[in-house]
Design an enzyme around this catalytic site. Sequence first.
Site, mmCIF file in Angstrom:
data_model
loop_
_atom_site.group_PDB
_atom_site.id
_atom_site.type_symbol
_atom_site.label_atom_id
_atom_site.label_comp_id
_atom_site.label_asym_id
_atom_site.label_seq_id
_atom_site.Cartn_x
_atom_site.Cartn_y
_atom_site.Cartn_z
ATOM 1 N N GLU A 34 7.477 21.433 -41.114
ATOM 2 C CA GLU A 34 8.876 21.274 -41.805
ATOM 3 C C GLU A 34 8.842 21.120 -43.224
ATOM 4 O O GLU A 34 9.711 21.820 -43.926
ATOM 5 C CB GLU A 34 9.854 20.346 -41.203
ATOM 6 C CG GLU A 34 10.651 20.925 -40.151
ATOM 7 C CD GLU A 34 11.628 21.956 -40.423
ATOM 8 O OE1 GLU A 34 12.355 22.068 -41.617
ATOM 9 O OE2 GLU A 34 11.398 23.183 -39.829
ATOM 10 N N HIS A 36 6.565 22.156 -45.710
ATOM 11 C CA HIS A 36 6.440 23.500 -46.059
ATOM 12 C C HIS A 36 7.652 24.489 -45.941
ATOM 13 O O HIS A 36 7.903 24.947 -47.014
ATOM 14 C CB HIS A 36 5.318 24.155 -45.609
ATOM 15 C CG HIS A 36 3.824 23.582 -45.549
ATOM 16 N ND1 HIS A 36 3.175 23.107 -44.429
ATOM 17 C CD2 HIS A 36 2.927 23.439 -46.470
ATOM 18 C CE1 HIS A 36 2.088 22.526 -44.553
ATOM 19 N NE2 HIS A 36 1.887 22.742 -46.058
ATOM 20 N N GLN A 60 -10.972 21.450 -53.949
ATOM 21 C CA GLN A 60 -10.314 20.215 -53.955
ATOM 22 C C GLN A 60 -10.651 19.202 -53.266
ATOM 23 O O GLN A 60 -10.098 18.284 -52.899
ATOM 24 C CB GLN A 60 -8.701 20.430 -54.239
ATOM 25 C CG GLN A 60 -8.264 20.949 -52.903
ATOM 26 C CD GLN A 60 -6.828 21.329 -52.897
ATOM 27 O OE1 GLN A 60 -6.180 22.391 -53.526
ATOM 28 N NE2 GLN A 60 -5.888 20.467 -52.536
ATOM 29 N N GLN A 147 7.229 16.265 -52.886
ATOM 30 C CA GLN A 147 7.355 15.043 -53.383
ATOM 31 C C GLN A 147 6.276 14.183 -52.848
ATOM 32 O O GLN A 147 5.922 13.081 -53.444
ATOM 33 C CB GLN A 147 8.725 14.520 -53.564
ATOM 34 C CG GLN A 147 9.000 12.894 -53.954
ATOM 35 C CD GLN A 147 8.640 12.664 -55.367
ATOM 36 O OE1 GLN A 147 8.668 13.731 -56.207
ATOM 37 N NE2 GLN A 147 8.369 11.442 -55.568
ATOM 38 N N LYS A 148 6.172 14.381 -51.542
ATOM 39 C CA LYS A 148 5.193 13.632 -50.729
ATOM 40 C C LYS A 148 3.641 13.421 -51.487
ATOM 41 O O LYS A 148 3.102 12.388 -51.682
ATOM 42 C CB LYS A 148 4.759 14.130 -49.468
ATOM 43 C CG LYS A 148 3.721 13.219 -48.659
ATOM 44 C CD LYS A 148 3.426 13.964 -47.377
ATOM 45 C CE LYS A 148 2.347 14.900 -47.136
ATOM 46 N NZ LYS A 148 1.010 14.484 -47.937
ATOM 47 N N SER A 184 2.900 15.867 -42.698
ATOM 48 C CA SER A 184 1.631 16.460 -43.253
ATOM 49 C C SER A 184 0.921 16.987 -42.420
ATOM 50 O O SER A 184 0.844 16.721 -41.246
ATOM 51 C CB SER A 184 0.829 15.237 -43.710
ATOM 52 O OG SER A 184 -0.525 15.287 -44.117
ATOM 53 N N SER A 185 -0.187 18.128 -42.785
ATOM 54 C CA SER A 185 -0.756 18.927 -41.676
ATOM 55 C C SER A 185 -1.914 17.905 -41.365
ATOM 56 O O SER A 185 -2.310 17.957 -40.231
ATOM 57 C CB SER A 185 -1.588 19.818 -42.669
ATOM 58 O OG SER A 185 -0.727 20.590 -43.110
ATOM 59 N N ARG A 186 -2.148 16.823 -41.850
ATOM 60 C CA ARG A 186 -3.081 15.764 -41.592
ATOM 61 C C ARG A 186 -2.747 14.898 -40.256
ATOM 62 O O ARG A 186 -3.617 14.285 -39.724
ATOM 63 C CB ARG A 186 -3.829 14.847 -42.836
ATOM 64 C CG ARG A 186 -4.803 15.851 -43.559
ATOM 65 C CD ARG A 186 -5.112 14.782 -44.818
ATOM 66 N NE ARG A 186 -6.088 15.787 -45.339
ATOM 67 C CZ ARG A 186 -6.005 16.389 -46.558
ATOM 68 N NH1 ARG A 186 -4.701 16.439 -47.134
ATOM 69 N NH2 ARG A 186 -6.982 16.862 -47.187
#
Length: 282
Positions: A34, A36, A60, A147-148, A184-186
């Site tokens: 959500e 993204h 990265q 902002q995360k 988060s994808s993580r």
Amino acid sequence: MTGTIAAVREQVAQARDRGQVPVGLVPTMGYFHEGHLSLMRKAREECGFVVVSIYVNPIQFDPAEDLKTYPSDFDRDLKLASAEGADLVFHPSDKEMYPEGFDTHVEPGSVAEGLCGQARPGHFRGVATIVAKLFNIVGPDRAYFGQKDAQQAAVIRRMAADLDFSIDIRVCPTVREDDGLAMSSRNTFLVDEERAQAPLLYQALTAARDALARGETNASKLRRIMRRTIGQNYLVELEYARIVDPVTMEPVARVDREVLAAVAARIGRARLIDNLLISPEE
Ligand code: PAF
């Protein structure tokens, strides 16, 4: 969808000719949630042509990190981007982005040194380099970030100002699960027991916010409150709990203006970060 820089340039130029402006860019590493989608929605609302990039940028990640296991589901991402009204998805190969002989990087300054920069040396150099490349490839008028990743957003704002990218950097609110966990994808790395503990990060941030609202402006005490909230939980390994200036990321001693409360922790295989802008007026 395209994987080539030439096709992006051509399609953006055609969109500009058709008057589809401003051009918005949503840079991502895919595996959409959500958070993204909210960036894409904002871009769709504000822009005439929306480019979404999906690229897991190898430079990265450091060798010990999760590049090989970074989650991906490109077909699903493509459907979601199109459902959000993206006009073009750019999904380049490593060869397209870093061809043989690639040898130039963007080195951010002090804004990239503290917080995540300490735990992930070279990370923000990789982020600044790929974002600068995407800016030059797409040539957007606006670019959207979450902002995360507050330090990432600060690094990019600084870079855009210092290197004269005339791009409006839009930073959109963190999207959270019902229990406060930042999307988060993580999060997908968390097993049930770990997932149950993950909202502690947000609870630590809200505890600092609440203490500030009760008049506690000493940053060391607010940090202690965050650390205490996370506590000695054997599943959560706190990396940092800091109070910093939201633009420079420098630590502050006393909260007399808006500041960023920021935390990072390892929970199982996942390294999670979260933050909250807090101010004495709240
Ligand atoms: O936030 C991310 O997903 C990435 O760091 C970004 C900005 C797409 C650069 O690879």
